[in-house]
Design a protein around this motif. Structure first.
Motif, mmCIF file in Angstrom:
data_model
loop_
_atom_site.group_PDB
_atom_site.id
_atom_site.type_symbol
_atom_site.label_atom_id
_atom_site.label_comp_id
_atom_site.label_asym_id
_atom_site.label_seq_id
_atom_site.Cartn_x
_atom_site.Cartn_y
_atom_site.Cartn_z
ATOM 1 N N ARG A 113 -24.891 50.094 60.873
ATOM 2 C CA ARG A 113 -24.495 51.073 59.856
ATOM 3 C C ARG A 113 -24.009 50.316 58.625
ATOM 4 N N PRO A 114 -24.760 50.389 57.516
ATOM 5 C CA PRO A 114 -24.403 49.626 56.313
ATOM 6 C C PRO A 114 -22.984 49.940 55.827
ATOM 7 N N GLY A 115 -22.245 48.874 55.518
ATOM 8 C CA GLY A 115 -20.913 49.024 54.957
ATOM 9 C C GLY A 115 -19.794 49.180 55.961
ATOM 10 N N VAL A 116 -20.096 49.419 57.236
ATOM 11 C CA VAL A 116 -19.044 49.601 58.235
ATOM 12 C C VAL A 116 -18.503 48.241 58.661
ATOM 13 N N LEU A 117 -17.188 48.070 58.573
ATOM 14 C CA LEU A 117 -16.519 46.815 58.933
ATOM 15 C C LEU A 117 -15.640 47.038 60.160
ATOM 16 N N SER A 118 -15.365 45.976 60.884
ATOM 17 C CA SER A 118 -14.431 46.079 62.005
ATOM 18 C C SER A 118 -13.661 44.783 62.179
ATOM 19 N N TRP A 119 -12.411 44.933 62.582
ATOM 20 C CA TRP A 119 -11.557 43.820 62.987
ATOM 21 C C TRP A 119 -11.238 44.031 64.460
ATOM 22 N N SER A 120 -11.383 43.018 65.269
ATOM 23 C CA SER A 120 -11.104 43.165 66.695
ATOM 24 C C SER A 120 -10.330 41.961 67.206
ATOM 25 N N TRP A 121 -9.411 42.227 68.122
ATOM 26 C CA TRP A 121 -8.624 41.174 68.755
ATOM 27 C C TRP A 121 -7.975 41.748 70.011
ATOM 28 N N THR A 122 -7.455 40.874 70.843
ATOM 29 C CA THR A 122 -6.700 41.304 72.022
ATOM 30 C C THR A 122 -5.223 41.177 71.710
ATOM 31 N N ALA A 123 -4.554 42.328 71.654
ATOM 32 C CA ALA A 123 -3.128 42.354 71.294
ATOM 33 C C ALA A 123 -2.269 42.094 72.528
ATOM 34 N N LYS A 124 -1.341 41.184 72.408
ATOM 35 C CA LYS A 124 -0.403 40.909 73.488
ATOM 36 C C LYS A 124 0.603 42.059 73.614
ATOM 37 N N ASP A 128 -0.941 56.854 73.035
ATOM 38 C CA ASP A 128 0.348 56.934 72.350
ATOM 39 C C ASP A 128 1.117 55.622 72.363
ATOM 40 N N LYS A 129 0.676 54.655 73.158
ATOM 41 C CA LYS A 129 1.379 53.374 73.222
ATOM 42 C C LYS A 129 0.793 52.341 72.267
ATOM 43 N N VAL A 130 -0.126 52.782 71.424
ATOM 44 C CA VAL A 130 -0.596 51.956 70.312
ATOM 45 C C VAL A 130 -0.279 52.733 69.039
ATOM 46 N N THR A 131 0.678 52.242 68.263
ATOM 47 C CA THR A 131 1.100 52.954 67.063
ATOM 48 C C THR A 131 0.313 52.452 65.849
ATOM 49 N N LYS A 183 0.494 43.764 64.277
ATOM 50 C CA LYS A 183 -0.471 43.113 63.407
ATOM 51 C C LYS A 183 -0.747 44.014 62.206
ATOM 52 N N THR A 184 -0.982 43.386 61.071
ATOM 53 C CA THR A 184 -1.332 44.108 59.847
ATOM 54 C C THR A 184 -2.757 43.763 59.450
ATOM 55 N N VAL A 185 -3.562 44.795 59.172
ATOM 56 C CA VAL A 185 -4.930 44.611 58.702
ATOM 57 C C VAL A 185 -4.999 45.102 57.261
ATOM 58 N N ASP A 186 -5.293 44.196 56.336
ATOM 59 C CA ASP A 186 -5.451 44.534 54.921
ATOM 60 C C ASP A 186 -6.930 44.588 54.564
ATOM 61 N N PHE A 187 -7.262 45.510 53.662
ATOM 62 C CA PHE A 187 -8.646 45.654 53.224
ATOM 63 C C PHE A 187 -8.655 46.071 51.756
ATOM 64 N N GLY A 188 -9.439 45.353 50.962
ATOM 65 C CA GLY A 188 -9.564 45.685 49.552
ATOM 66 C C GLY A 188 -10.972 45.465 49.057
ATOM 67 N N TYR A 189 -11.392 46.281 48.103
ATOM 68 C CA TYR A 189 -12.719 46.095 47.514
ATOM 69 C C TYR A 189 -12.678 46.480 46.042
ATOM 70 N N VAL A 190 -13.692 46.048 45.310
ATOM 71 C CA VAL A 190 -13.790 46.328 43.883
ATOM 72 C C VAL A 190 -15.169 46.908 43.595
ATOM 73 N N VAL A 191 -15.197 47.897 42.711
ATOM 74 C CA VAL A 191 -16.446 48.521 42.261
ATOM 75 C C VAL A 191 -16.540 48.350 40.755
ATOM 76 N N ALA A 222 -7.363 45.288 74.157
ATOM 77 C CA ALA A 222 -8.304 45.042 73.061
ATOM 78 C C ALA A 222 -8.124 46.126 71.996
ATOM 79 N N ILE A 223 -8.029 45.704 70.730
ATOM 80 C CA ILE A 223 -7.856 46.617 69.600
ATOM 81 C C ILE A 223 -9.055 46.446 68.663
ATOM 82 N N VAL A 224 -9.592 47.557 68.181
ATOM 83 C CA VAL A 224 -10.676 47.521 67.195
ATOM 84 C C VAL A 224 -10.312 48.463 66.058
#
Length: 238
Positions: free
Chosen positions: A203-214, A126-129, A219-227, A168-170
């Motif tokens: 696993r094909p197509g699975v993406l991840s962003w990881s970092w250690t949050a202070k 609950d302490k990671v929103t 932090k904002t993670v944006d993701f976009g794709y086109v088909v 650590a956030i993933v």
């Protein structure tokens, strides 16, 4: 971040038997097995019921991380990856999980050799929103002679670490995987936060962003794709 994993091979408090003095077992290890020699004697009631006696205590280092799959559930789940150290293996069986002294539920450990790792979930953190915000998509046609459909999708996830220590956030997401040559999928680089990894856990197509949050970091993670696809062969969902 390294912590001590709190894993007890016993039932939760409400079902625990009366406490007994722990007898520290001598562990005799071989390449394929471990033998626990318990000193002294223990009286076991002859009542056909199950009885449990603690024979040893073990601390295992753990790497903690908050893992998020915002499209499925906009919550962070605390995970601990534990590593077996020493000479003795860990026996397979049910375990009880505690976080800050609170019973979080049960799990089952596989048989682990020294050096092996396994992953345990300790429930919602609950302490990671987490705030998941799908953005407005766009649909268009391109090409002068042979028209082609173009569909864009964009997503934004806001994360905040409210802990008083780094964590650590993933964040996981997924890029659609085309099985047809005429259907093409690509990441929108200008609308995607850089630094992601692809095809996680093979696993094909699975993406991840990881970092250690202070502590207190947002932090904002944006993701976009086109088909893109021919009008007469639309992929499912588009």
């Amino acid at each position: 971040m390294r912590e001590a994993a709190k894993v007890a091979e016993e039932p939760p408090p409400e079902a625990a038997p009366a406490p007994v003095a722990m007898r520290v077992a001598e562990v005799v290890s071989s390449e394929f097995a471990a033998e626990y020699r318990i000193p002294g004697k223990v009286a076991v009631p002859a009542d056909s019921a199950d009885h449990r006696f603690a024979i040893a205590s073990r601390d295992m280092p753990a790497d903690l991380s908050a893992r998020i799959v915002p499209k499925l559930d906009p919550k962070a789940y605390l995970h601990a990856e534990i590593k077996v150290e020493g000479e003795a293996p860990t026996l397979a069986g049910p375990v009880s999980l505690y976080r800050d002294g609170t019973y979080m539920g049960g799990a089952r450990l596989p048989s682990l050799k020294p050096g092996d790792t396994t992953d345990l979930s300790f429930g919602v953190d609950d302490k990671v929103t987490v705030q998941f915000l799908p953005q407005r998509g766009q649909t268009a046609e391109q090409g002068f002679i042979s028209k082609e459909k173009r569909v864009e999708r964009r997503f934004r996830t806001n994360i905040a670490n409210l802990h008083s220590r780094p964590l650590a956030i993933v964040v996981y997401d997924q890029l659609p995987v085309s099985r047809a040559e005429e259907i093409k999928v690509a990441v929108l680089a200008q609308d995607t936060t850089p630094g992601f990894s692809k095809d996680i856990h093979d696993r094909p197509g699975v993406l991840s962003w990881s970092w250690t949050a202070k502590p207190g970091e947002k932090k904002t993670v944006d993701f976009g794709y086109v088909v893109t696809y021919p009008p007469d062969k639309p992929p499912m969902g588009f």
